[in-house]
Design a protein around this motif. Structure first.
Motif, PDB file in Angstrom:
ATOM      1  N   ALA A 132      30.503  63.880  42.410  1.00 38.59           N
ATOM      2  CA  ALA A 132      31.535  64.911  42.277  1.00 38.59           C
ATOM      3  C   ALA A 132      31.831  65.579  43.616  1.00 38.59           C
ATOM      4  O   ALA A 132      32.992  65.820  43.969  1.00 38.59           O
ATOM      5  CB  ALA A 132      31.091  65.946  41.246  1.00 38.59           C
ATOM      6  N   SER A 145      43.127  58.338  44.418  1.00 42.09           N
ATOM      7  CA  SER A 145      41.921  57.793  43.788  1.00 42.09           C
ATOM      8  C   SER A 145      40.770  58.786  43.868  1.00 42.09           C
ATOM      9  O   SER A 145      40.006  58.949  42.912  1.00 42.09           O
ATOM     10  CB  SER A 145      41.539  56.481  44.470  1.00 42.09           C
ATOM     11  OG  SER A 145      40.328  55.983  43.945  1.00 42.09           O
ATOM     12  N   ILE A 169      41.364  61.576  41.286  1.00 44.55           N
ATOM     13  CA  ILE A 169      41.009  61.127  39.936  1.00 44.55           C
ATOM     14  C   ILE A 169      39.491  61.048  39.784  1.00 44.55           C
ATOM     15  O   ILE A 169      38.919  61.442  38.747  1.00 44.55           O
ATOM     16  CB  ILE A 169      41.665  59.767  39.652  1.00 44.55           C
ATOM     17  CG1 ILE A 169      43.194  59.910  39.667  1.00 44.55           C
ATOM     18  CG2 ILE A 169      41.195  59.210  38.320  1.00 44.55           C
ATOM     19  CD1 ILE A 169      43.929  58.589  39.526  1.00 44.55           C
ATOM     20  N   GLY A 170      38.808  60.527  40.815  1.00 49.82           N
ATOM     21  CA  GLY A 170      37.351  60.433  40.745  1.00 49.82           C
ATOM     22  C   GLY A 170      36.680  61.784  40.673  1.00 49.82           C
ATOM     23  O   GLY A 170      35.681  61.965  39.959  1.00 49.82           O
ATOM     24  N   VAL A 197      37.972  64.566  39.388  1.00 50.01           N
ATOM     25  CA  VAL A 197      38.183  65.083  38.027  1.00 50.01           C
ATOM     26  C   VAL A 197      37.261  64.363  37.036  1.00 50.01           C
ATOM     27  O   VAL A 197      36.646  65.002  36.155  1.00 50.01           O
ATOM     28  CB  VAL A 197      39.657  64.912  37.621  1.00 50.01           C
ATOM     29  CG1 VAL A 197      39.866  65.323  36.164  1.00 50.01           C
ATOM     30  CG2 VAL A 197      40.551  65.750  38.537  1.00 50.01           C
ATOM     31  N   PHE A 198      37.137  63.053  37.177  1.00 50.88           N
ATOM     32  CA  PHE A 198      36.265  62.271  36.287  1.00 50.88           C
ATOM     33  C   PHE A 198      34.809  62.701  36.429  1.00 50.88           C
ATOM     34  O   PHE A 198      34.078  62.822  35.433  1.00 50.88           O
ATOM     35  CB  PHE A 198      36.433  60.787  36.606  1.00 50.88           C
ATOM     36  CG  PHE A 198      35.555  59.888  35.798  1.00 50.88           C
ATOM     37  CD1 PHE A 198      35.742  59.749  34.432  1.00 50.88           C
ATOM     38  CD2 PHE A 198      34.528  59.176  36.406  1.00 50.88           C
ATOM     39  CE1 PHE A 198      34.919  58.912  33.674  1.00 50.88           C
ATOM     40  CE2 PHE A 198      33.707  58.346  35.661  1.00 50.88           C
ATOM     41  CZ  PHE A 198      33.906  58.212  34.296  1.00 50.88           C
ATOM     42  N   ALA A 199      34.373  62.953  37.682  1.00 47.37           N
ATOM     43  CA  ALA A 199      32.985  63.363  37.898  1.00 47.37           C
ATOM     44  C   ALA A 199      32.718  64.736  37.295  1.00 47.37           C
ATOM     45  O   ALA A 199      31.647  64.979  36.713  1.00 47.37           O
ATOM     46  CB  ALA A 199      32.683  63.370  39.397  1.00 47.37           C
ATOM     47  N   VAL A 218      34.303  66.059  34.760  1.00 50.79           N
ATOM     48  CA  VAL A 218      34.286  65.888  33.303  1.00 50.79           C
ATOM     49  C   VAL A 218      32.950  65.313  32.841  1.00 50.79           C
ATOM     50  O   VAL A 218      32.359  65.755  31.827  1.00 50.79           O
ATOM     51  CB  VAL A 218      35.463  64.998  32.863  1.00 50.79           C
ATOM     52  CG1 VAL A 218      35.347  64.640  31.380  1.00 50.79           C
ATOM     53  CG2 VAL A 218      36.781  65.704  33.127  1.00 50.79           C
ATOM     54  N   LEU A 219      32.427  64.326  33.573  1.00 53.60           N
ATOM     55  CA  LEU A 219      31.141  63.748  33.208  1.00 53.60           C
ATOM     56  C   LEU A 219      30.015  64.774  33.312  1.00 53.60           C
ATOM     57  O   LEU A 219      29.126  64.839  32.439  1.00 53.60           O
ATOM     58  CB  LEU A 219      30.838  62.551  34.107  1.00 53.60           C
ATOM     59  CG  LEU A 219      31.621  61.259  33.836  1.00 53.60           C
ATOM     60  CD1 LEU A 219      31.210  60.183  34.837  1.00 53.60           C
ATOM     61  CD2 LEU A 219      31.388  60.771  32.407  1.00 53.60           C
ATOM     62  N   VAL A 268      27.880  55.048  33.704  1.00 55.07           N
ATOM     63  CA  VAL A 268      28.088  56.025  34.788  1.00 55.07           C
ATOM     64  C   VAL A 268      27.626  55.502  36.141  1.00 55.07           C
ATOM     65  O   VAL A 268      28.390  55.514  37.114  1.00 55.07           O
ATOM     66  CB  VAL A 268      27.411  57.363  34.425  1.00 55.07           C
ATOM     67  CG1 VAL A 268      27.404  58.295  35.637  1.00 55.07           C
ATOM     68  CG2 VAL A 268      28.130  58.020  33.258  1.00 55.07           C
ATOM     69  N   ALA A 328      29.875  52.688  37.648  1.00 57.90           N
ATOM     70  CA  ALA A 328      31.229  53.194  37.922  1.00 57.90           C
ATOM     71  C   ALA A 328      31.236  54.087  39.151  1.00 57.90           C
ATOM     72  O   ALA A 328      32.150  54.022  39.991  1.00 57.90           O
ATOM     73  CB  ALA A 328      31.749  53.950  36.692  1.00 57.90           C
ATOM     74  N   HIS A 349      33.306  53.213  42.693  1.00 63.11           N
ATOM     75  CA  HIS A 349      34.330  54.100  43.250  1.00 63.11           C
ATOM     76  C   HIS A 349      33.943  54.619  44.629  1.00 63.11           C
ATOM     77  O   HIS A 349      34.801  54.774  45.512  1.00 63.11           O
ATOM     78  CB  HIS A 349      34.571  55.276  42.301  1.00 63.11           C
ATOM     79  CG  HIS A 349      35.782  56.065  42.656  1.00 63.11           C
ATOM     80  ND1 HIS A 349      35.728  57.372  43.068  1.00 63.11           N
ATOM     81  CD2 HIS A 349      37.107  55.714  42.698  1.00 63.11           C
ATOM     82  CE1 HIS A 349      36.956  57.808  43.328  1.00 63.11           C
ATOM     83  NE2 HIS A 349      37.809  56.827  43.118  1.00 63.11           N
TER      84      HIS A 349
END
Length: 261
Positions: free
Chosen positions: A69, A88, A91-92, A94-96, A98-99, A129, A132, A136
């Motif tokens: 993150a 990218s 997005i990563g 935000v994804f981190a 959220v995780l 996780v 991925a 990234h």
């Protein structure tokens, strides 16, 4: 200072915030970061344990989520708009986040008995996780970072005045042709003839028309010059021969039309 928070930068009235405010900002950020990482580690560790990882491998989950993150957020913030990898990284990040949030929520729901950890979807998502995150991060590392020219501005705050640098236009120097080593020599003018009889000077201009003057024309020129009436024999036998003696080519001119010899 470079490590001060933007909201605590020097105000427009020239005063600085008190030292304790600056100290709290400088020391508070790393303290908050360390506290949040420590508080997040148990939940992320338990989620890894729920997915089937044993010790010590389960301890890698907090580092994967937290470091991922942070790295994605920094890349998204530092790359200029439109640069490769910025979307990218955003997005990563935000994804981190959220995780990381989901891991805390799931861990606390399971620990408080509100959720059963033995669910296929939870185990599948958690197992994806680490690979991925690794894929990234390698993608971000392989994306070139655009070079940014160093800023020469003193005040880079949002309200800093914009100073445009104007390049002065310099007129080109005039082109001066090289001076010749020696000045061109002009042909010397022929010296005026010196007549024995000064009355010849009054007759000489009559030749400038390109013809040989006659007797009457020469006598009239002498009268106009103030010499009075001169006999034709003197004009033809003395004055005209002396002029043509100095300049022989004058004797070759055609006779004037209607002249008296």
């Amino acid at each position: 200072m470079a490590d001060q928070h933007p909201s605590l930068s020097t105000p427009h009235d020239g005063t600085r915030p008190p030292w304790y405010a600056r100290a709290a900002t400088s020391a508070g950020r790393p303290a908050v970061l360390a506290a949040t990482l420590i508080m997040s580690m148990p939940g992320e560790y338990h989620v890894a344990r729920f997915a089937g990882w044993s010790d010590p491998w389960a301890y890698g989950m907090p580092f994967s989520l937290s470091a991922y993150a942070g790295i994605a957020a920094v890349v998204a913030a530092t790359r200029p708009k439109g640069a490769r990898g910025r979307a990218s990284a955003t997005i990563g990040a935000v994804f981190a986040i959220v995780l990381a949030l989901a891991a805390q929520v799931v861990a606390h729901l399971v620990n408080t008995g509100h959720m059963d950890h033995n669910q296929a979807w939870l185990i599948a998502v958690t197992s994806m996780v680490p690979p991925a995150v690794l894929a990234h991060l390698l993608h971000l590392a392989a994306t070139p970072t655009p070079a940014v020219a160093p800023s020469t501005s003193v005040d880079t705050g949002p309200d800093a005045p914009v100073v445009e640098r104007v390049t002065p236009v310099v007129d080109p120097a005039p082109v001066i042709p090289p001076r010749p080593e020696t000045a061109p020599q002009l042909p010397a003018a022929a010296p005026a003839p010196v007549y024995r009889d000064p009355r010849c000077a009054a007759i000489r201009p009559l030749y400038n028309g390109g013809t040989r003057p006659g007797t009457e024309a020469m006598r009239a020129a002498l009268v106009d010059a103030g010499y009075g009436l001169v006999s034709g024999s003197t004009v033809r036998g003395t004055l005209r021969p002396e002029i043509e003696e100095h300049e022989p080519h004058l004797a070759l001119l055609p006779p004037a039309i209607g002249r008296t010899a």
